[in-house]
Design a protein around this motif. Structure first.
Motif, PDB file in Angstrom:
ATOM      1  N   TYR A   1       4.493   2.509   2.359  1.00  0.00           N
ATOM      2  CA  TYR A   1       5.723   3.182   1.933  1.00  0.00           C
ATOM      3  C   TYR A   1       5.884   4.519   2.664  1.00  0.00           C
ATOM      4  N   ASP A   2       4.782   5.236   2.821  1.00  0.00           N
ATOM      5  CA  ASP A   2       4.839   6.518   3.522  1.00  0.00           C
ATOM      6  C   ASP A   2       5.261   6.315   4.976  1.00  0.00           C
ATOM      7  N   LEU A   3       4.741   5.254   5.606  1.00  0.00           N
ATOM      8  CA  LEU A   3       5.108   4.968   6.996  1.00  0.00           C
ATOM      9  C   LEU A   3       6.584   4.620   7.101  1.00  0.00           C
TER      10      LEU A   3
ATOM     11  N   CYS B   1       0.355  -7.138   1.335  1.00  0.00           N
ATOM     12  CA  CYS B   1       0.284  -6.578  -0.013  1.00  0.00           C
ATOM     13  C   CYS B   1      -1.127  -6.037  -0.271  1.00  0.00           C
ATOM     14  N   ALA B   2      -1.223  -4.971  -1.040  1.00  0.00           N
ATOM     15  CA  ALA B   2      -2.514  -4.326  -1.288  1.00  0.00           C
ATOM     16  C   ALA B   2      -3.551  -5.257  -1.923  1.00  0.00           C
ATOM     17  N   PRO B   3      -3.193  -6.068  -2.934  1.00  0.00           N
ATOM     18  CA  PRO B   3      -4.214  -6.928  -3.543  1.00  0.00           C
ATOM     19  C   PRO B   3      -4.688  -8.061  -2.629  1.00  0.00           C
TER      20      PRO B   3
ATOM     21  N   PRO C   1      -2.020   4.505   8.940  1.00  0.00           N
ATOM     22  CA  PRO C   1      -3.398   5.000   9.105  1.00  0.00           C
ATOM     23  C   PRO C   1      -4.455   3.990   8.661  1.00  0.00           C
ATOM     24  N   LEU C   2      -4.065   2.983   7.896  1.00  0.00           N
ATOM     25  CA  LEU C   2      -5.022   1.952   7.489  1.00  0.00           C
ATOM     26  C   LEU C   2      -5.543   1.171   8.698  1.00  0.00           C
ATOM     27  N   HIS C   3      -4.752   1.143   9.778  1.00  0.00           N
ATOM     28  CA  HIS C   3      -5.209   0.455  10.995  1.00  0.00           C
ATOM     29  C   HIS C   3      -6.486   1.104  11.532  1.00  0.00           C
ATOM     30  N   ASP C   4      -6.638   2.401  11.315  1.00  0.00           N
ATOM     31  CA  ASP C   4      -7.824   3.111  11.799  1.00  0.00           C
ATOM     32  C   ASP C   4      -9.022   2.907  10.878  1.00  0.00           C
ATOM     33  N   LYS C   5      -8.812   2.205   9.779  1.00  0.00           N
ATOM     34  CA  LYS C   5      -9.885   1.961   8.808  1.00  0.00           C
ATOM     35  C   LYS C   5     -10.273   0.483   8.747  1.00  0.00           C
TER      36      LYS C   5
ATOM     37  N   PHE D   1       0.839  -1.191   0.000  1.00  0.00           N
ATOM     38  CA  PHE D   1       0.000   0.000   0.000  1.00  0.00           C
ATOM     39  C   PHE D   1       0.882   1.251   0.000  1.00  0.00           C
ATOM     40  N   TYR D   2       0.350   2.339  -0.589  1.00  0.00           N
ATOM     41  CA  TYR D   2       1.062   3.617  -0.535  1.00  0.00           C
ATOM     42  C   TYR D   2       1.316   3.998   0.915  1.00  0.00           C
TER      43      TYR D   2
END
Length: 241
Positions: free
Chosen positions: A73-75, A202-204, A191-195, A69-70
């Motif tokens: 990489y940002d993290l 991997c994203a897929p 931040p995906l943890h909050d979603k 996920f983007y």
């Protein structure tokens, strides 16, 4: 020959030590041979924070599968900036990825468990073996709560597949303990943890989970396997060491 008595003795020494002290002891016993693999999940971010704050001589690395996920990489960038650590990145073998995609298809991991495991091996397992080569202690962020497959693990055990001692300092931590640590120490997290994304790969191959679902339900949700990619497969030797 593996000396199981020495492994058992060392296992008992670290069993009740807090993570920082356990890692410090192993660094003293195996100087320059202790590494930590981070996938940048919440557990791994806790360990990264401890390593940085305690200035432990642990080599830190991550695996870039090419399909993250983007936000991951940002993290990674934010983590390096915050802690000033040299987090080495290992990538899949280009030829192996190209061959797999050419012969099976870019998203063929949806077609069968075998295809998915082949993809995981190329993108994760093989690079991991390169990263672990020459080292003696492999630190992970595994917690027993994460999946039924991990409930029989020990804090220190022999990993037969990689021929290395694996140390799981957060094995007995609860989710609440981990989240409290992150909040108290202002540890950066995805931040995906909050979603609703509890376990992020991997994203897929990762989706958010609903309240009450198993934490690993969001990984490879289309199949009914053991929800592991091969990095932490247990063997009889590993369980008995």
């Amino acid at each position: 020959m593996i000396d199981h008595s020495k492994i058992e003795e060392l296992s008992q020494r670290v069993e009740h030590l807090e993570p920082s002290k356990g890692m410090a002891l192993l660094c003293d016993l195996f100087p320059g041979k202790v590494v930590f693999s981070t996938s940048l999940g919440q557990e791994d971010q806790v360990i990264t924070d401890i390593i940085a704050r305690k200035e432990l001589p642990v080599g830190v690395f991550t695996l870039d599968t090419g399909r993250l996920f983007y936000e991951t990489y940002d993290l990674l960038a934010r983590t390096i900036m915050k802690y000033g650590l040299d987090i080495k990145t290992y990538y899949p073998n280009t030829h192996s990825v190209e061959k797999f995609v050419r012969e099976k298809g870019i998203n063929s991991f949806y077609d069968s468990v075998d295809n998915r495991k082949s993809c995981c091996y190329i993108r994760k397992v093989e690079p991991l073996k390169r990263a672990l080569a020459g080292n003696e202690i492999w630190i992970t962020g595994l917690r027993a709560e994460q999946s039924p497959n991990r409930k029989n693990m020990r804090k220190l055990e022999w990993d037969e597949g990689n021929k290395i001692l694996k140390y799981n300092p957060l094995l007995d931590w609860t989710m609440d303990e981990m989240l409290a640590f992150i909040k108290a120490n202002k540890v950066p997290y995805n931040p995906l943890h909050d979603k609703g994304f509890v376990s992020i790969g991997c994203a897929p191959c990762t989706r958010a989970i609903d309240p009450g679902e198993d934490p690993r339900a969001g990984r490879w949700w289309w199949e009914s396997s053991h929800k592991e990619c091969g990095l932490h497969e247990q063997t009889p030797l590993a369980k008995n060491s």
